[in-house]
Design a protein around this motif. Structure first.
Motif, PDB file in Angstrom:
ATOM      1  N   TYR A  51       0.810  -1.338   0.053  1.00  0.00           N
ATOM      2  CA  TYR A  51       0.154  -0.119  -0.041  1.00  0.00           C
ATOM      3  C   TYR A  51       0.924   1.166   0.036  1.00  0.00           C
ATOM      4  N   LEU A  52       1.898   1.207   0.789  1.00  0.00           N
ATOM      5  CA  LEU A  52       2.801   2.658   0.904  1.00  0.00           C
ATOM      6  C   LEU A  52       3.607   2.556  -0.602  1.00  0.00           C
ATOM      7  N   VAL A  53       3.871   1.403  -1.168  1.00  0.00           N
ATOM      8  CA  VAL A  53       4.641   1.559  -2.326  1.00  0.00           C
ATOM      9  C   VAL A  53       3.756   2.024  -3.338  1.00  0.00           C
ATOM     10  N   GLU A  54       2.344   1.672  -3.367  1.00  0.00           N
ATOM     11  CA  GLU A  54       1.500   2.198  -4.493  1.00  0.00           C
ATOM     12  C   GLU A  54       1.146   3.657  -4.264  1.00  0.00           C
ATOM     13  N   GLY A  82       4.412   5.929  -5.069  1.00  0.00           N
ATOM     14  CA  GLY A  82       4.613   5.918  -6.526  1.00  0.00           C
ATOM     15  C   GLY A  82       6.001   5.113  -7.017  1.00  0.00           C
ATOM     16  N   CYS A  83       5.780   4.208  -7.914  1.00  0.00           N
ATOM     17  CA  CYS A  83       6.891   3.390  -8.098  1.00  0.00           C
ATOM     18  C   CYS A  83       8.163   4.310  -8.713  1.00  0.00           C
ATOM     19  N   LYS A  84       7.697   5.023  -9.521  1.00  0.00           N
ATOM     20  CA  LYS A  84       8.651   6.151 -10.393  1.00  0.00           C
ATOM     21  C   LYS A  84       9.452   6.860  -9.263  1.00  0.00           C
ATOM     22  N   GLU A  85       8.812   7.465  -8.330  1.00  0.00           N
ATOM     23  CA  GLU A  85       9.461   8.161  -7.351  1.00  0.00           C
ATOM     24  C   GLU A  85      10.467   7.301  -6.513  1.00  0.00           C
ATOM     25  N   LEU A  86      10.111   6.292  -6.114  1.00  0.00           N
ATOM     26  CA  LEU A  86      10.714   5.486  -5.135  1.00  0.00           C
ATOM     27  C   LEU A  86      11.970   4.908  -5.903  1.00  0.00           C
ATOM     28  N   ALA A  87      11.906   4.466  -7.328  1.00  0.00           N
ATOM     29  CA  ALA A  87      12.994   4.144  -8.012  1.00  0.00           C
ATOM     30  C   ALA A  87      13.858   5.213  -8.150  1.00  0.00           C
ATOM     31  N   HIS A  88      13.625   6.411  -8.097  1.00  0.00           N
ATOM     32  CA  HIS A  88      14.491   7.719  -8.308  1.00  0.00           C
ATOM     33  C   HIS A  88      15.090   7.815  -7.126  1.00  0.00           C
ATOM     34  N   SER A  89      14.446   7.887  -6.122  1.00  0.00           N
ATOM     35  CA  SER A  89      15.087   8.001  -4.581  1.00  0.00           C
ATOM     36  C   SER A  89      16.164   6.926  -4.296  1.00  0.00           C
ATOM     37  N   LEU A  90      15.778   5.710  -4.506  1.00  0.00           N
ATOM     38  CA  LEU A  90      16.869   4.662  -4.343  1.00  0.00           C
ATOM     39  C   LEU A  90      18.098   4.688  -5.172  1.00  0.00           C
ATOM     40  N   ARG A  91      17.744   5.170  -6.265  1.00  0.00           N
ATOM     41  CA  ARG A  91      18.874   5.351  -7.469  1.00  0.00           C
ATOM     42  C   ARG A  91      19.734   6.506  -6.889  1.00  0.00           C
ATOM     43  N   MET A  92      19.061   7.562  -6.272  1.00  0.00           N
ATOM     44  CA  MET A  92      19.869   8.705  -5.784  1.00  0.00           C
ATOM     45  C   MET A  92      20.741   8.309  -4.479  1.00  0.00           C
ATOM     46  N   VAL A  93      20.107   7.318  -3.641  1.00  0.00           N
ATOM     47  CA  VAL A  93      21.134   7.303  -2.159  1.00  0.00           C
ATOM     48  C   VAL A  93      22.112   6.190  -2.979  1.00  0.00           C
ATOM     49  N   HIS A  94      21.781   5.174  -3.708  1.00  0.00           N
ATOM     50  CA  HIS A  94      22.950   4.592  -4.409  1.00  0.00           C
ATOM     51  C   HIS A  94      23.960   5.159  -4.763  1.00  0.00           C
ATOM     52  N   ASP A  95      23.675   6.128  -5.873  1.00  0.00           N
ATOM     53  CA  ASP A  95      24.726   7.128  -6.487  1.00  0.00           C
ATOM     54  C   ASP A  95      25.496   7.949  -5.553  1.00  0.00           C
ATOM     55  N   LEU A  96      24.757   8.318  -4.637  1.00  0.00           N
ATOM     56  CA  LEU A  96      25.698   9.180  -3.493  1.00  0.00           C
ATOM     57  C   LEU A  96      26.408   8.326  -2.588  1.00  0.00           C
ATOM     58  N   ALA A  97      25.998   7.136  -2.317  1.00  0.00           N
ATOM     59  CA  ALA A  97      26.913   6.278  -1.379  1.00  0.00           C
ATOM     60  C   ALA A  97      27.959   5.862  -2.485  1.00  0.00           C
ATOM     61  N   GLY A 113      13.525  -2.799 -10.194  1.00  0.00           N
ATOM     62  CA  GLY A 113      12.063  -3.549  -9.687  1.00  0.00           C
ATOM     63  C   GLY A 113      10.983  -2.536  -9.850  1.00  0.00           C
ATOM     64  N   PHE A 114      11.082  -1.331  -9.188  1.00  0.00           N
ATOM     65  CA  PHE A 114      10.214  -0.330  -9.007  1.00  0.00           C
ATOM     66  C   PHE A 114      10.054   0.290 -10.595  1.00  0.00           C
ATOM     67  N   GLU A 115      11.130   0.728 -11.426  1.00  0.00           N
ATOM     68  CA  GLU A 115      11.147   1.129 -12.826  1.00  0.00           C
ATOM     69  C   GLU A 115      10.094   0.098 -13.494  1.00  0.00           C
ATOM     70  N   LYS A 116      10.325  -1.324 -13.545  1.00  0.00           N
ATOM     71  CA  LYS A 116       9.618  -2.257 -14.085  1.00  0.00           C
ATOM     72  C   LYS A 116       8.158  -2.246 -13.828  1.00  0.00           C
TER      73      LYS A 116
END
Length: 95
Positions: A41-44, A47-62, A87-90
């Protein structure tokens, strides 16, 4: 991504959660637990697009903007982030 000894960080030996295997995730005959349903429910809602963007940003920062050395566990955790954002992007593509 490989560790210094040549093994992939996504191997079970280097997994942060070695007992968890996502291959069973496609088994839809098992009902979701309450906590799993709340997570989806929280994922939906977020928003998948927003979560994917956030995870990618954290990954790249680290990975690219940090001087902290990484061991196998940290590399595995970064790989797990990559798996999640992909997975969120898909999921976003299917919506």
């Amino acid at each position: 991504m490989q560790t210094s000894n040549g093994e992939g960080v996504d191997s079970k030996e280097h997994s942060v959660n070695p007992t968890n295997d996502a291959r069973h995730a496609s088994n839809v005959s098992i009902p979701l637990t309450q906590s799993q349903a709340e997570f989806w429910y929280l994922v939906e809602s977020q928003g998948c697009k927003e979560l994917a963007h956030s995870l990618r940003m954290v990954h790249d920062l680290a990975l690219y903007h940090s001087d902290v050395p990484f061991d196998a566990a940290e590399k595995s955790a970064l790989f797990d982030l990559k798996v999640l954002w992909e997975g969120f992007e898909k999921m976003d593509e299917k919506v």
